[in-house]
Design a protein around this motif. Structure first.
Motif, PDB file in Angstrom:
ATOM      1  N   SER A 122       0.905  -1.315   0.046  1.00 35.09           N
ATOM      2  CA  SER A 122      -0.175   0.178  -0.080  1.00 35.09           C
ATOM      3  C   SER A 122       0.812   1.082  -0.058  1.00 35.09           C
ATOM      4  CB  SER A 122      -0.931   0.091   1.234  1.00 35.09           C
ATOM      5  OG  SER A 122      -0.312  -0.057   2.431  1.00 35.09           O
ATOM      6  N   SER A 123       2.104   1.129   0.751  1.00 35.67           N
ATOM      7  CA  SER A 123       2.867   2.418   0.638  1.00 35.67           C
ATOM      8  C   SER A 123       3.528   2.381  -0.458  1.00 35.67           C
ATOM      9  CB  SER A 123       3.841   2.178   1.895  1.00 35.67           C
ATOM     10  OG  SER A 123       3.476   2.212   3.018  1.00 35.67           O
ATOM     11  N   THR A 124       3.807   1.549  -1.074  1.00 36.03           N
ATOM     12  CA  THR A 124       4.616   1.542  -2.587  1.00 36.03           C
ATOM     13  C   THR A 124       3.728   2.146  -3.522  1.00 36.03           C
ATOM     14  OG1 THR A 124       6.035  -0.048  -1.919  1.00 36.03           O
ATOM     15  CG2 THR A 124       5.694   0.329  -4.222  1.00 36.03           C
ATOM     16  N   ILE A 125       2.268   1.699  -3.549  1.00 34.64           N
ATOM     17  CA  ILE A 125       1.467   2.094  -4.559  1.00 34.64           C
ATOM     18  C   ILE A 125       1.287   3.579  -4.362  1.00 34.64           C
ATOM     19  CG2 ILE A 125      -0.924   1.886  -5.361  1.00 34.64           C
ATOM     20  CD1 ILE A 125      -0.688  -1.106  -5.004  1.00 34.64           C
ATOM     21  N   GLY A 126       0.942   3.938  -3.173  1.00 37.17           N
ATOM     22  CA  GLY A 126       0.797   5.393  -2.686  1.00 37.17           C
ATOM     23  C   GLY A 126       1.742   6.274  -3.055  1.00 37.17           C
ATOM     24  N   GLY A 127       3.061   5.922  -3.014  1.00 35.09           N
ATOM     25  CA  GLY A 127       4.289   6.728  -3.383  1.00 35.09           C
ATOM     26  C   GLY A 127       4.307   6.691  -4.862  1.00 35.09           C
ATOM     27  N   MET A 128       4.057   5.667  -5.522  1.00 32.51           N
ATOM     28  CA  MET A 128       4.094   5.713  -6.826  1.00 32.51           C
ATOM     29  C   MET A 128       2.944   6.582  -7.552  1.00 32.51           C
ATOM     30  SD  MET A 128       4.614   1.537  -7.833  1.00 32.51           S
ATOM     31  CE  MET A 128       4.618   1.945  -9.480  1.00 32.51           C
ATOM     32  N   LEU A 153      11.701   1.147 -13.020  1.00 31.29           N
ATOM     33  CA  LEU A 153      10.639   0.462 -12.545  1.00 31.29           C
ATOM     34  C   LEU A 153      11.199  -0.228 -11.307  1.00 31.29           C
ATOM     35  CD1 LEU A 153       7.676  -0.481 -12.236  1.00 31.29           C
ATOM     36  CD2 LEU A 153       8.435  -2.762 -13.659  1.00 31.29           C
ATOM     37  N   PHE A 154      12.287  -0.722 -11.205  1.00 33.41           N
ATOM     38  CA  PHE A 154      12.909  -1.441  -9.856  1.00 33.41           C
ATOM     39  C   PHE A 154      13.138  -0.405  -8.821  1.00 33.41           C
ATOM     40  CE2 PHE A 154      16.697  -2.280  -7.343  1.00 33.41           C
ATOM     41  CZ  PHE A 154      16.193  -3.908  -6.837  1.00 33.41           C
ATOM     42  N   PHE A 155      13.868   0.491  -9.029  1.00 27.34           N
ATOM     43  CA  PHE A 155      14.090   1.682  -8.062  1.00 27.34           C
ATOM     44  C   PHE A 155      12.997   2.313  -7.661  1.00 27.34           C
ATOM     45  CE2 PHE A 155      18.101   0.715  -9.735  1.00 27.34           C
ATOM     46  CZ  PHE A 155      19.210   0.584  -8.456  1.00 27.34           C
ATOM     47  N   THR A 156      11.869   2.502  -8.507  1.00 27.89           N
ATOM     48  CA  THR A 156      10.578   2.925  -8.119  1.00 27.89           C
ATOM     49  C   THR A 156      10.030   2.107  -7.064  1.00 27.89           C
ATOM     50  OG1 THR A 156      10.064   4.115 -10.059  1.00 27.89           O
ATOM     51  CG2 THR A 156       8.340   3.897  -8.671  1.00 27.89           C
ATOM     52  N   LEU A 157      10.034   0.734  -7.324  1.00 30.66           N
ATOM     53  CA  LEU A 157       9.421  -0.223  -6.319  1.00 30.66           C
ATOM     54  C   LEU A 157      10.233  -0.413  -4.955  1.00 30.66           C
ATOM     55  CD1 LEU A 157       8.293  -2.940  -8.753  1.00 30.66           C
ATOM     56  CD2 LEU A 157       6.713  -1.545  -7.801  1.00 30.66           C
ATOM     57  N   ALA A 158      11.432  -0.244  -5.176  1.00 24.02           N
ATOM     58  CA  ALA A 158      12.503  -0.476  -4.104  1.00 24.02           C
ATOM     59  C   ALA A 158      12.364   0.975  -3.183  1.00 24.02           C
ATOM     60  CB  ALA A 158      13.838  -0.371  -4.497  1.00 24.02           C
ATOM     61  N   THR A 159      12.214   2.018  -3.953  1.00 19.83           N
ATOM     62  CA  THR A 159      12.030   3.381  -2.798  1.00 19.83           C
ATOM     63  C   THR A 159      10.806   3.473  -2.193  1.00 19.83           C
ATOM     64  OG1 THR A 159      13.400   4.411  -4.539  1.00 19.83           O
ATOM     65  CG2 THR A 159      12.007   5.789  -3.006  1.00 19.83           C
ATOM     66  N   GLY A 160       9.615   2.937  -2.974  1.00 22.22           N
ATOM     67  CA  GLY A 160       8.368   3.028  -2.163  1.00 22.22           C
ATOM     68  C   GLY A 160       8.414   1.789  -0.975  1.00 22.22           C
ATOM     69  N   MET A 161       9.110   0.729  -0.980  1.00 22.80           N
ATOM     70  CA  MET A 161       8.993  -0.270  -0.263  1.00 22.80           C
ATOM     71  C   MET A 161       9.717   0.088   0.961  1.00 22.80           C
ATOM     72  SD  MET A 161       9.719  -4.367  -0.722  1.00 22.80           S
ATOM     73  CE  MET A 161       9.787  -5.677   0.573  1.00 22.80           C
ATOM     74  N   MET A 162      11.153   0.569   0.519  1.00 22.21           N
ATOM     75  CA  MET A 162      11.923   0.851   1.630  1.00 22.21           C
ATOM     76  C   MET A 162      11.352   1.831   2.724  1.00 22.21           C
ATOM     77  SD  MET A 162      15.923   2.251   1.849  1.00 22.21           S
ATOM     78  CE  MET A 162      16.436   0.698   0.761  1.00 22.21           C
ATOM     79  N   HIS A 163      10.810   2.931   2.233  1.00 21.23           N
ATOM     80  CA  HIS A 163      10.321   3.942   3.073  1.00 21.23           C
ATOM     81  C   HIS A 163       8.887   3.693   3.510  1.00 21.23           C
ATOM     82  CE1 HIS A 163      13.492   6.390   1.088  1.00 21.23           C
ATOM     83  NE2 HIS A 163      13.172   7.071   1.897  1.00 21.23           N
ATOM     84  N   GLY A 164       8.223   2.832   2.894  1.00 17.65           N
ATOM     85  CA  GLY A 164       7.172   2.239   3.510  1.00 17.65           C
ATOM     86  C   GLY A 164       7.288   1.299   4.633  1.00 17.65           C
TER      87      GLY A 164
END
Length: 266
Positions: A122-128, A153-164
């Motif tokens: 949910s955090s990753t999708i919200g960030g995206m 795409l990889f670093f978009t997902l990784a950024t959202g996941m890490m901060h989430g």
């Protein structure tokens, strides 16, 4: 149907998809209840950043404004993804704990793995979503360009996941809004700003370059910039390795706290 059969326990498969979707929907509803704040706010603030750099570079320096903004824009988009992903999980958890509504999902028939995955997703999708809005805004300043779609795409997902996941940990740990705000302001924001968002790391003093090398957020922004415009300060394999390792460690940490009920069951 007899009363005995009607009261039988409901069986789930390997994954409780109904429960996961319910938790995800709850997170989305809480995270995007105010679109003026969640979408319009980051778009305006980052537009002002870019406008400021355009004016400053054209009037105070000999730098090419277009080249400067082209370099900065991907960092701002990645930063917007990070900030929103962090808020979706962290702020929602603090609010739930204060209102005592976190027991709704804490007692749900979901495993710690499913809960951790729902918070991260949910955090990753919200960030995206916010990152996409900011990226569209940057088209007012720079032409559309995606150098390496897979890396982006990889670093978009990784950024959202890490901060989430970081937001989830902070939301579980913090008992007061002051604690949440202090750690965000004095720890996470400095790490984000000192990660090559606004300037190439190679142009910084040697001691700053050494310190930045230990900042995992730098590798996210650097990898995201590589995906967007093809420029990177660090080896891409190192950036991918750091992103995977840090996310795996954070996920295991969140899983442990959810499994033990740390600061959630009192």
């Amino acid at each position: 149907m007899s009363g005995a059969s009607a009261l039988q326990a409901r069986r789930f498969g390997p994954v409780n998809w109904i429960g996961c979707w319910s938790l995800l929907r709850r997170q989305f509803k809480n995270g995007f209840s105010d679109l003026h704040y969640t979408i319009l706010g980051p778009v305006i603030s980052n537009a002002l950043y870019l406008l400021l750099f355009v004016i400053a570079s054209s009037s105070l320096t000999t730098l090419d404004p277009k080249a400067l903004v082209t370099y900065i824009a991907p960092g701002l988009v990645c930063f917007a993804i990070a900030e929103r992903a962090f808020e979706v999980s962290g702020a929602n958890l603090i609010f739930d704990k204060h209102e005592r509504t976190h027991f709704d999902w804490l007692m749900a028939p979901l495993t710690p793995t499913e809960k951790a995955a729902c918070f991260a997703l949910s955090s990753t999708i919200g960030g995206m979503a916010v990152g996409a809005a900011v990226a569209l805004m940057t088209l007012l300043f720079v032409p559309a360009k995606i150098a390496h779609p897979g890396a982006l795409l990889f670093f978009t997902l990784a950024t959202g996941m890490m901060h989430g996941l970081i937001g989830t940990l902070l939301g579980i740990w913090a008992a007061k809004w002051d604690q949440y705000t202090a750690l965000h302001t004095f720890v996470l924001l400095p790490l984000a700003f000192l990660s090559g968002v606004f300037a190439p790391v190679a142009a910084m003093p040697e001691i700053a370059q050494t310190l930045i090398a230990f900042n995992p957020i730098f590798y996210l922004i650097d990898g995201f910039r590589y995906g967007a415009i093809g420029e990177a300060a660090a080896d891409l394999r190192l950036s991918v390795g750091v992103a995977l390792a840090v996310n795996a460690g954070l996920f295991a940490w969140v899983h442990y706290w959810l499994r033990t009920g740390y600061r959630l069951k009192s």
